[in-house]
Scaffold this active site. Sequence first.
Site, PDB file in Angstrom:
ATOM      1  N   SER A  24      -5.074 -52.554 -43.266  1.00 27.77           N
ATOM      2  CA  SER A  24      -5.173 -51.144 -43.666  1.00 27.77           C
ATOM      3  C   SER A  24      -4.571 -50.186 -42.653  1.00 27.77           C
ATOM      4  CB  SER A  24      -6.647 -50.770 -43.878  1.00 27.77           C
ATOM      5  OG  SER A  24      -7.197 -51.534 -44.920  1.00 27.77           O
ATOM      6  N   ARG A  28     -30.823 -56.715 -41.541  1.00 27.17           N
ATOM      7  CA  ARG A  28     -31.926 -56.052 -42.246  1.00 27.17           C
ATOM      8  C   ARG A  28     -33.299 -56.657 -41.964  1.00 27.17           C
ATOM      9  NH1 ARG A  28     -28.585 -55.857 -47.753  1.00 27.17           N
ATOM     10  NH2 ARG A  28     -27.355 -53.977 -47.376  1.00 27.17           N
ATOM     11  N   CYS A  56     -28.315 -52.042 -52.040  1.00 25.11           N
ATOM     12  CA  CYS A  56     -28.234 -51.028 -53.091  1.00 25.11           C
ATOM     13  C   CYS A  56     -29.330 -51.164 -54.149  1.00 25.11           C
ATOM     14  CB  CYS A  56     -26.865 -51.062 -53.766  1.00 25.11           C
ATOM     15  SG  CYS A  56     -26.290 -52.726 -54.175  1.00 25.11           S
ATOM     16  N   GLN A  82     -26.201 -54.863 -62.784  1.00 26.56           N
ATOM     17  CA  GLN A  82     -25.495 -54.360 -61.612  1.00 26.56           C
ATOM     18  C   GLN A  82     -23.993 -54.226 -61.860  1.00 26.56           C
ATOM     19  OE1 GLN A  82     -28.462 -56.939 -58.863  1.00 26.56           O
ATOM     20  NE2 GLN A  82     -26.914 -55.842 -57.704  1.00 26.56           N
ATOM     21  N   SER A 141     -18.793 -52.315 -58.915  1.00 21.74           N
ATOM     22  CA  SER A 141     -18.548 -51.685 -57.613  1.00 21.74           C
ATOM     23  C   SER A 141     -19.427 -52.270 -56.519  1.00 21.74           C
ATOM     24  CB  SER A 141     -18.759 -50.170 -57.702  1.00 21.74           C
ATOM     25  OG  SER A 141     -20.108 -49.884 -58.001  1.00 21.74           O
ATOM     26  N   LYS A 182     -33.244 -60.640 -51.365  1.00 26.49           N
ATOM     27  CA  LYS A 182     -33.195 -59.334 -50.691  1.00 26.49           C
ATOM     28  C   LYS A 182     -34.212 -58.372 -51.297  1.00 26.49           C
ATOM     29  CE  LYS A 182     -28.152 -59.208 -49.761  1.00 26.49           C
ATOM     30  NZ  LYS A 182     -26.906 -58.563 -50.259  1.00 26.49           N
ATOM     31  N   HIS A 192     -25.893 -48.959 -60.875  1.00 26.04           N
ATOM     32  CA  HIS A 192     -26.795 -50.081 -61.150  1.00 26.04           C
ATOM     33  C   HIS A 192     -27.961 -49.590 -62.006  1.00 26.04           C
ATOM     34  CE1 HIS A 192     -24.579 -52.433 -58.400  1.00 26.04           C
ATOM     35  NE2 HIS A 192     -25.450 -52.607 -57.425  1.00 26.04           N
TER      36      HIS A 192
END
Lengths: 343, 343
Positions: free
Chosen positions: B41, B100, B131, B158, B161, B216, B245
């Site tokens: 990038s 996490r 998310c 979901q 994205s 999760k 979502h």
Amino acid sequence: MRPLDISIIGATGAVGTVLIKLLGASHIPVNRLRLLASSNSIGRQSTFRDEICFVESLGETDDIKTDIAFFSAGGAVSAKWGPLFAAQGALVIDNSNAFRMDPDVPLVLPQVNPSALAVRPRSGIVANPNCSTIQLVRALRPLVTAFDVHQIILTTYQAASGGGLIGIDELLSGTRTALDGGAGPSAERFPVPLAFNVIPQVGETAPEGVTLEERKLIQESRKILGMPHLQLTSTCVRVPVVNGHSEAIYIEFEEPVRLEQVHELLVKEPGVRLFADGIHEGYPTPRFLEDPADVHVGRVRVNPENPRGLWIWVVADNLQVGAALNALLIAQLAIANNVIGGT
Amino acid sequence: MRPLDISIIGATGAVGTVLIKLLGASHIPVNRLRLLASSNSIGRQSTFRDEICFVESLGETDDIKTDIAFFSAGGAVSAKWGPLFAAQGALVIDNSNAFRMDPDVPLVLPQVNPSALAVRPRSGIVANPNCSTIQLVRALRPLVTAFDVHQIILTTYQAASGGGLIGIDELLSGTRTALDGGAGPSAERFPVPLAFNVIPQVGETAPEGVTLEERKLIQESRKILGMPHLQLTSTCVRVPVVNGHSEAIYIEFEEPVRLEQVHELLVKEPGVRLFADGIHEGYPTPRFLEDPADVHVGRVRVNPENPRGLWIWVVADNLQVGAALNALLIAQLAIANNVIGGT
């Protein structure tokens, strides 16, 4: 046996079209096949066993005498015409919601409650269950027979074809427009545009907030399984899939279950195809269904923190397993039981 | 306060792009913004508060000193670079799964557990939840605070994205090919093609059959809510939606709940937009979200046959509410608490 006269009402619809194909491939001897639909469809044609059949208008025919009448043209057509066909001696096999909860009408899944069709129903009408009920109950049958159920909680992922050919068209044209950057045609068949969306409403919503589809799942499952106190609750959701309904089902039993027992029961169940069982890898998805005549079950797992809880993922072709094929199997069962030919 | 040096790692990704926009619109005073990504990038540019910023290669920079480093370039990049940035004094706000569940890393939803960020974390790292966890926990918070929960059973719908810009591209190009009658490109980002399909797998599947996404949801919800024994089980499913979502959540409480109480709690919850409450009609759907900064809740209903059971339908923008916006709110909370500027 003598060849039968058969009428298909709703012959140009999503289910009717599949039914003509499945009937043609079946061993049912047919004397005369009549295709009936609304006057918009007059003159359209279909091929049945290498012969061309033309579609007639239901409203413009006087002759409705037939041995079997398959109805798949919506509840209003069934409610009006079903009893008239039955009064003329037909066994009416109805795919709509018009008669399913009528106590005089058997609601039949041939793999689950064939005895409900042991004698000719008094009304002359047999009801085909709702598409999402059929795949649910066919996957549940071996499990609820072997173990006591505390409650069932499920959500659905239902395809556009459940809304008929119009539903499929609306999804495809809306998807094209969205890809081209447009807002898409406004929704007609579905409450809001379905392309690249999910819609948590299938059927009308009752004042207490439950939709018709969610109510059907409860009432029909109880009637077919003969379990009037079965605890079942759901959220039914339309997804942008062309054909094939999926269901994520959580079953809480009264006692712990072992995964091996569950596998064994599902593997033995006729017409159920189990995934991740050492034969079929992975899990089923609606776009890549292996066999439109099977109920596909995957992601079978016991809740690691609650051995009474079991998840299953169930996918089936809602036009075949969920409608036309079940109607045809009802006809074959009726023929085998000699319940064709009424008053 | 002095203007801050801020680095965004993963600046060209789905979440990074949104974060640049949200940071630009925020009141956070910025001295220097650095955009970092992989060497692919280099030279790409973004506009930040009317200035052009060029993307630098993370692997080719020696100078990583900054006040805040937002990571959104996957778990491997965070695991390698997060501690290095933190050692140079940055507060690392990590959107990946790398830290996490680390006991030295607070997992922060500013609307739910702001106190977890009252002091600077020992590791210098703060984790942004997954998310699907964020929208779940934000909708649950007022309910699990007011009532004792027996268990929660949910399924997800979901969006592509969640798999990043590559996921969106794969959905859109696969959809175009399918509309043109082709088989579509083979799946790379998702396990099988997502166009006109639903896939009951998000993340890797563990041997016992639970996916990473499903794990999760349990672990993160417990940590954020401070409820280590919360009973929660799910099936997570990818659907052909571009962004947004949705979750169908069934909460079984220990005692009966009244719909009016639930409405009242949800209406009062900041950042939660309740539907069918007399103000917003109908229910939310992901394609037509009213506000990408809100958690949208609809189809709130008590199970008519079990007053301890409650369904809710929760939709949110997974890139904003579920990632970039939460990361930004963590930064604002850290600034307010004076926990910026470490060793």
